[in-house]
Motif scaffolding. Structure first.
Motif, PDB file in Angstrom:
ATOM      1  N   HIS A  57       0.870  -1.173   0.000  1.00  0.00           N
ATOM      2  CA  HIS A  57       0.000   0.000   0.000  1.00  0.00           C
ATOM      3  C   HIS A  57       0.909   1.225   0.000  1.00  0.00           C
ATOM      4  CE1 HIS A  57      -3.087  -2.860   1.031  1.00  0.00           C
ATOM      5  NE2 HIS A  57      -4.004  -1.914   0.991  1.00  0.00           N
ATOM      6  N   ILE A  58       0.835   2.008  -1.068  1.00  0.00           N
ATOM      7  CA  ILE A  58       1.713   3.163  -1.234  1.00  0.00           C
ATOM      8  C   ILE A  58       0.896   4.434  -1.091  1.00  0.00           C
ATOM      9  CG2 ILE A  58       3.268   4.385  -2.786  1.00  0.00           C
ATOM     10  CD1 ILE A  58       3.926   1.635  -4.034  1.00  0.00           C
ATOM     11  N   CYS A  59       1.220   5.213  -0.059  1.00  0.00           N
ATOM     12  CA  CYS A  59       0.556   6.487   0.180  1.00  0.00           C
ATOM     13  C   CYS A  59       1.252   7.567  -0.638  1.00  0.00           C
ATOM     14  CB  CYS A  59       0.632   6.843   1.661  1.00  0.00           C
ATOM     15  SG  CYS A  59      -0.081   8.451   2.050  1.00  0.00           S
ATOM     16  N   VAL A  60       0.466   8.392  -1.302  1.00  0.00           N
ATOM     17  CA  VAL A  60       1.022   9.521  -2.045  1.00  0.00           C
ATOM     18  C   VAL A  60       0.376  10.800  -1.535  1.00  0.00           C
ATOM     19  CG1 VAL A  60       1.405  10.582  -4.302  1.00  0.00           C
ATOM     20  CG2 VAL A  60       1.414   8.077  -4.088  1.00  0.00           C
ATOM     21  N   PHE A  61       1.210  11.699  -1.035  1.00  0.00           N
ATOM     22  CA  PHE A  61       0.769  13.042  -0.670  1.00  0.00           C
ATOM     23  C   PHE A  61       1.000  13.931  -1.884  1.00  0.00           C
ATOM     24  CE2 PHE A  61       2.474  11.872   3.742  1.00  0.00           C
ATOM     25  CZ  PHE A  61       1.239  11.475   4.208  1.00  0.00           C
ATOM     26  N   ARG A 119      -2.416   2.967   7.164  1.00  0.00           N
ATOM     27  CA  ARG A 119      -2.867   2.093   6.068  1.00  0.00           C
ATOM     28  C   ARG A 119      -1.829   1.947   4.959  1.00  0.00           C
ATOM     29  NH1 ARG A 119      -8.688   1.520   6.214  1.00  0.00           N
ATOM     30  NH2 ARG A 119      -8.342  -0.049   4.619  1.00  0.00           N
ATOM     31  N   SER A 120      -0.606   2.474   5.165  1.00  0.00           N
ATOM     32  CA  SER A 120       0.423   2.488   4.120  1.00  0.00           C
ATOM     33  C   SER A 120       1.666   1.717   4.534  1.00  0.00           C
ATOM     34  CB  SER A 120       0.827   3.932   3.814  1.00  0.00           C
ATOM     35  OG  SER A 120      -0.290   4.673   3.401  1.00  0.00           O
ATOM     36  N   ASP A 121       2.374   1.233   3.506  1.00  0.00           N
ATOM     37  CA  ASP A 121       3.667   0.579   3.706  1.00  0.00           C
ATOM     38  C   ASP A 121       4.821   1.485   3.313  1.00  0.00           C
ATOM     39  OD1 ASP A 121       2.540  -2.022   4.434  1.00  0.00           O
ATOM     40  OD2 ASP A 121       1.857  -2.067   2.346  1.00  0.00           O
ATOM     41  N   ALA A 122       4.531   2.505   2.523  1.00  0.00           N
ATOM     42  CA  ALA A 122       5.542   3.453   2.057  1.00  0.00           C
ATOM     43  C   ALA A 122       4.833   4.762   1.723  1.00  0.00           C
ATOM     44  CB  ALA A 122       6.260   2.919   0.825  1.00  0.00           C
ATOM     45  N   ILE A 123       5.602   5.859   1.764  1.00  0.00           N
ATOM     46  CA  ILE A 123       5.032   7.184   1.508  1.00  0.00           C
ATOM     47  C   ILE A 123       5.817   7.861   0.398  1.00  0.00           C
ATOM     48  CG2 ILE A 123       4.668   9.503   2.470  1.00  0.00           C
ATOM     49  CD1 ILE A 123       4.752   6.572   4.808  1.00  0.00           C
ATOM     50  N   VAL A 124       5.066   8.448  -0.532  1.00  0.00           N
ATOM     51  CA  VAL A 124       5.653   9.237  -1.612  1.00  0.00           C
ATOM     52  C   VAL A 124       5.102  10.650  -1.485  1.00  0.00           C
ATOM     53  CG1 VAL A 124       5.860   9.517  -4.118  1.00  0.00           C
ATOM     54  CG2 VAL A 124       5.778   7.215  -3.112  1.00  0.00           C
ATOM     55  N   VAL A 125       5.969  11.628  -1.618  1.00  0.00           N
ATOM     56  CA  VAL A 125       5.556  13.024  -1.564  1.00  0.00           C
ATOM     57  C   VAL A 125       5.748  13.624  -2.942  1.00  0.00           C
ATOM     58  CG1 VAL A 125       5.874  15.262  -0.440  1.00  0.00           C
ATOM     59  CG2 VAL A 125       6.315  13.147   0.849  1.00  0.00           C
ATOM     60  N   MET A 126       4.645  14.025  -3.557  1.00  0.00           N
ATOM     61  CA  MET A 126       4.700  14.721  -4.846  1.00  0.00           C
ATOM     62  C   MET A 126       4.513  16.215  -4.602  1.00  0.00           C
ATOM     63  SD  MET A 126       2.796  12.297  -7.635  1.00  0.00           S
ATOM     64  CE  MET A 126       3.364  13.438  -8.902  1.00  0.00           C
ATOM     65  N   VAL A 127       4.409  16.973  -5.663  1.00  0.00           N
ATOM     66  CA  VAL A 127       4.242  18.418  -5.549  1.00  0.00           C
ATOM     67  C   VAL A 127       2.964  18.757  -4.808  1.00  0.00           C
ATOM     68  CG1 VAL A 127       5.586  18.909  -7.625  1.00  0.00           C
ATOM     69  CG2 VAL A 127       3.117  18.594  -7.816  1.00  0.00           C
ATOM     70  N   GLY A 128       3.025  19.836  -4.042  1.00  0.00           N
ATOM     71  CA  GLY A 128       1.855  20.267  -3.303  1.00  0.00           C
ATOM     72  C   GLY A 128       2.129  21.550  -2.553  1.00  0.00           C
TER      73      GLY A 128
END
Length: 185
Positions: free
Chosen positions: A2-6, A95-104
């Motif tokens: 489960h990959i979380c993306v902000f 709920r995530s196994d990894a976190i990715v931060v994109m533009v925001g």
């Protein structure tokens, strides 16, 4: 996984939309589930559409005051609505196994810094990867490097976060961070 993306829910320049779409395809192609803010607008929509269109699964975590902008999904996809932003961040992490931060904007930065702070204190060990599209996070990366060099971080920067420039580098960076976490410091 489960990959979380902000990322932003704003409608932004094509270079950012293209990166979100590419990352969504990468997530789906890897058989992963996207965990995201649940919004059906802007970059969040582009990312979720790409995951869905490529056969991936979605887990959206929205918040009551933004529920009107939440994506409508069908099982096995899911939308969870939290009562406030603090609960939303906690659910996204849980709920995530990894976190990715994109533009925001400030919301994305708030999410990212809280996740890094929790990681710094060993309250989670999930990889955190910044997708630095078009150098968007160059200034933040420089600030983190200064914090590291001047002793403000009790954990080496490379053990807290990774920065990549292209969507296809995200999943390998997550794998590398997981492997690094398994080796003693």
């Amino acid at each position: 996984m489960h990959i979380c993306v902000f990322l932003s829910a704003a409608d932004l320049d094509r270079r950012y939309t293209d990166a979100a779409t590419s990352l969504g395809r990468e997530i789906a192609a890897g058989g992963h589930t996207l965990v995201w803010g649940g919004s059906d607008v802007g970059l969040m929509r582009a990312l979720a559409d790409a995951v869905h269109d490529a056969g991936g699964r979605l887990l959206g975590i929205s918040v009551e005051f933004l529920e009107s902008k939440a994506r409508v999904v069908q099982p096995p996809d899911q939308i969870v609505v939290s009562k406030d932003l603090a609960e939303r961040k906690a659910l996204l992490l849980a709920r995530s196994d990894a976190i990715v931060v994109m533009v925001g904007g400030t919301g994305t930065l708030d999410e990212a810094t809280e996740i890094i702070e929790l990681r710094k204190h060993a309250l989670h060990d999930k990889p955190v990867v910044f997708l630095n599209t078009d150098g968007f996070y160059d200034g933040l990366r420089q600030q983190f490097a200064r914090m590291d060099a001047e002793g403000f971080l009790p954990v080496r920067l490379e053990r807290l976060v990774a920065f990549v420039d292209r969507p296809e580098q995200v999943l390998p960076a997550i794998t590398e961070a997981m492997e690094r976490a398994e080796t003693p410091t």
